[in-house]
Scaffold this motif. Structure first.
Motif, PDB file in Angstrom:
ATOM      1  N   ALA A 325       0.832  -1.210   0.000  1.00 22.11           N
ATOM      2  CA  ALA A 325       0.000   0.000   0.000  1.00 22.11           C
ATOM      3  C   ALA A 325       0.869   1.264   0.000  1.00 22.11           C
ATOM      4  CB  ALA A 325      -0.928  -0.004   1.222  1.00 22.11           C
ATOM      5  N   THR A 328       2.427   1.754  -3.607  1.00 16.25           N
ATOM      6  CA  THR A 328       1.505   2.271  -4.622  1.00 16.25           C
ATOM      7  C   THR A 328       1.066   3.699  -4.308  1.00 16.25           C
ATOM      8  OG1 THR A 328      -0.368   1.233  -3.475  1.00 16.25           O
ATOM      9  CG2 THR A 328       0.690  -0.033  -5.222  1.00 16.25           C
ATOM     10  N   GLN A 329       0.859   3.994  -3.018  1.00 14.41           N
ATOM     11  CA  GLN A 329       0.456   5.349  -2.640  1.00 14.41           C
ATOM     12  C   GLN A 329       1.543   6.362  -2.983  1.00 14.41           C
ATOM     13  OE1 GLN A 329      -2.556   6.024  -1.533  1.00 14.41           O
ATOM     14  NE2 GLN A 329      -2.212   8.236  -1.314  1.00 14.41           N
ATOM     15  N   THR A 331       3.554   6.406  -5.437  1.00 19.61           N
ATOM     16  CA  THR A 331       3.574   6.757  -6.868  1.00 19.61           C
ATOM     17  C   THR A 331       2.523   7.804  -7.206  1.00 19.61           C
ATOM     18  OG1 THR A 331       2.002   5.016  -7.521  1.00 19.61           O
ATOM     19  CG2 THR A 331       4.345   4.431  -7.453  1.00 19.61           C
ATOM     20  N   ARG A 332       1.570   8.020  -6.286  1.00 23.38           N
ATOM     21  CA  ARG A 332       0.485   8.983  -6.549  1.00 23.38           C
ATOM     22  C   ARG A 332       0.676  10.318  -5.853  1.00 23.38           C
ATOM     23  NH1 ARG A 332      -2.633   3.996  -6.197  1.00 23.38           N
ATOM     24  NH2 ARG A 332      -2.983   4.313  -3.974  1.00 23.38           N
ATOM     25  N   ARG A 393       7.529  10.366  -9.170  1.00 23.82           N
ATOM     26  CA  ARG A 393       6.308   9.537  -9.171  1.00 23.82           C
ATOM     27  C   ARG A 393       6.291   8.595 -10.372  1.00 23.82           C
ATOM     28  NH1 ARG A 393       1.684  14.141  -8.023  1.00 23.82           N
ATOM     29  NH2 ARG A 393       2.270  14.658  -5.860  1.00 23.82           N
ATOM     30  N   ARG A 397       6.096   4.567 -10.676  1.00 24.78           N
ATOM     31  CA  ARG A 397       5.069   3.832 -11.429  1.00 24.78           C
ATOM     32  C   ARG A 397       5.715   2.835 -12.391  1.00 24.78           C
ATOM     33  NH1 ARG A 397       2.195   8.954 -11.036  1.00 24.78           N
ATOM     34  NH2 ARG A 397       3.193   9.771 -12.918  1.00 24.78           N
ATOM     35  N   GLY A 424      -1.092  -6.593  -5.947  1.00 21.92           N
ATOM     36  CA  GLY A 424      -1.028  -5.492  -5.002  1.00 21.92           C
ATOM     37  C   GLY A 424      -0.161  -4.343  -5.483  1.00 21.92           C
ATOM     38  N   ARG A 426       0.114  -3.427  -8.517  1.00 13.89           N
ATOM     39  CA  ARG A 426      -0.615  -2.707  -9.567  1.00 13.89           C
ATOM     40  C   ARG A 426      -1.669  -1.776  -8.975  1.00 13.89           C
ATOM     41  NH1 ARG A 426       3.117  -5.142 -11.114  1.00 13.89           N
ATOM     42  NH2 ARG A 426       3.247  -6.702 -12.755  1.00 13.89           N
ATOM     43  N   GLY A 427      -1.850  -1.841  -7.662  1.00 14.99           N
ATOM     44  CA  GLY A 427      -2.795  -0.960  -6.996  1.00 14.99           C
ATOM     45  C   GLY A 427      -4.217  -1.422  -7.121  1.00 14.99           C
TER      46      GLY A 427
END
Length: 427
Positions: A325, A328-329, A331-332, A393, A397, A424, A426-427
């Motif tokens: 988590a 992936t977070q 990258t945003r 970011r 990704r 997971g 890949r989000g």
């Protein structure tokens, strides 16, 4: 801040006729001299039957030459207050010494002797094989060391770049003088060697000695190693241990890739310090691990990103879920303040490495072997400062699109499958 990086010391470089490079950096405030020979050969240059040979050769360099016993090598250095050491890595082997400036000739003579005239006595060879076998056993008994060897082997399956540096008991026992000398003739060639020195040193004097000690080495065409091919995959080792050790990885970048610095910054923001996302969430908020960190290991043609942590068997699932988590977070929503902090920390690390003669010669030698030139600090900082939040970011990704590698040891029944981990990411 950048003004701190533009005052490079003067580095003088001379290339001998056989291709060996000599680089020196006089540091007027330093009374000692640190010098060494870097060879652009490491464990990834070994053939299958040579696995572990680079490391054995590094050990054997101190076990006697045609004119010095092992004891005399140590005495000649320590009698002038110096010290001598060596190290083997995936792509390099180094032999270094530190002495007073007035004793540079002693250190250079010893380094030249052990590199050119090592005897490889059969009794010394047998003894040193035993020492390395004990070193191998120590790793096998240390889960948090063993897991990183398993991680590399899995990420670069069936390739020299992924093999543990120590070798295996079978290969270590098989080595003889003929195998060693054949490897040296092929790999320890002057075109793949840099003699670097810093501190109280005189360039002309060191070049003159280098010519005398190394100038007779024949110039041999260098052989490129097999290109590194990231494979990914998993290795799970169930053992009755108090703690599970986990390493999750993804394909990284070569230090020659234009995107290298963005990936490096992403790794640092994710798990590179006490303010990093993984440390805050995994360690401080949830108490799932004593420590957790992320890293990016770059090589000349490939790289490996990873996250390592230890936790109890009952917490392995939650640790993995939280880690995925966070990744992936990030990258945003990596923020500007996180980027500014990571850049500052990177600059401090760069400056710190340059504050000792040893750090300076290692940088010079590695850059000459990799780039054929010394890369100025301000050039590195300029590339780092040019990166913005979106660059980092996007690097994250792209990183998360790769196939994962998982290495785990201990009570690990609760770990999700590799497919679930990939999903997971890949989000």
């Amino acid at each position: 801040m950048n003004q701190h990086f533009v005052h490079e010391k003067r580095i003088e470089i001379t290339t001998l006729s056989n291709g060996l490079m000599v680089a020196t950096e006089r540091m007027p405030a330093i009374a000692t001299a640190t010098l060494g020979v870097w060879v652009g050969t490491g464990s990834r240059h070994e053939r299958a039957h040579e696995h572990g040979l680079s490391h054995l050769i590094e050990h054997m360099a101190f076990k006697g030459t045609a004119r010095r016993s092992a004891r005399q090598i140590a005495e000649d250095i320590e009698n002038v207050g110096g010290d001598i050491n060596a190290a083997t890595s995936v792509e390099y082997t180094s032999y270094t010494a530190r002495v007073l400036g007035e004793n540079v000739d002693v250190a250079l003579d010893v380094l030249g002797d052990i590199l050119i005239h090592s005897a490889f006595d059969a009794n010394e060879l047998a003894r040193e094989k035993g020492v390395i076998l004990q070193e191998y056993a120590a790793v096998e008994d240390t889960p948090d060391d063993l897991i990183y060897d398993a991680f590399m082997e899995t990420a670069f399956s069936r390739q020299a770049v992924g093999r543990p540096i120590l070798g295996t008991p079978e290969t270590i026992k098989s080595f003889d003088e003929a195998t060693i000398r054949a490897f040296l003739a092929r790999e320890y060639t002057p075109g793949k060697m840099v003699l670097a020195a810093a501190g109280d040193v005189d360039h002309a004097r060191i070049v003159d000695m280098a010519e005398r000690l190394f100038g007779g080495m024949p110039s041999v065409a260098a052989q490129a190693p097999e290109p590194g091919r990231y494979t990914g995959g998993e290795r799970r080792i169930s053992r009755k241990l108090e703690q599970a050790n986990l390493v999750l990885g993804l394909p990284g970048l070569s230090f020659k890739d234009p995107g290298y610095y963005a990936v490096h910054l992403f790794a640092h923001m994710l798990g590179g310090g006490l303010t990093s996302r993984l440390w805050h969430e995994v360690r401080e908020t949830r108490g799932l691990a004593y420590s957790i960190d992320s890293f990016h290991w770059p090589f000349s043609d490939c790289g490996l990103f990873g996250i390592g942590a230890g936790t109890s068997g009952s917490d392995v699932r939650e640790l993995m879920d939280v880690t995925l988590a966070c990744m992936t977070q990030a990258t945003r929503d990596i923020s500007e303040i996180e980027l500014v902090r990571a850049k500052a920390q990177m600059k401090v690390a760069l400056l710190t490495a340059l504050e000792t003669p040893g750090g300076r010669i290692e940088r010079v030698a590695r850059q000459l072997l990799s780039w054929g030139r010394v890369v100025a600090s301000e050039e590195i900082v300029r590339k780092v400062d040019a990166l913005d939040v979106e660059h980092v970011r996007e690097a994250g990704r792209q990183l998360l699109q790769g196939a994962p590698t998982l290495a785990a040891i201990g009570p690990i029944k609760g770990l999700p499958s590799l497919d679930d981990i990939a999903s997971g990411l890949r989000g």
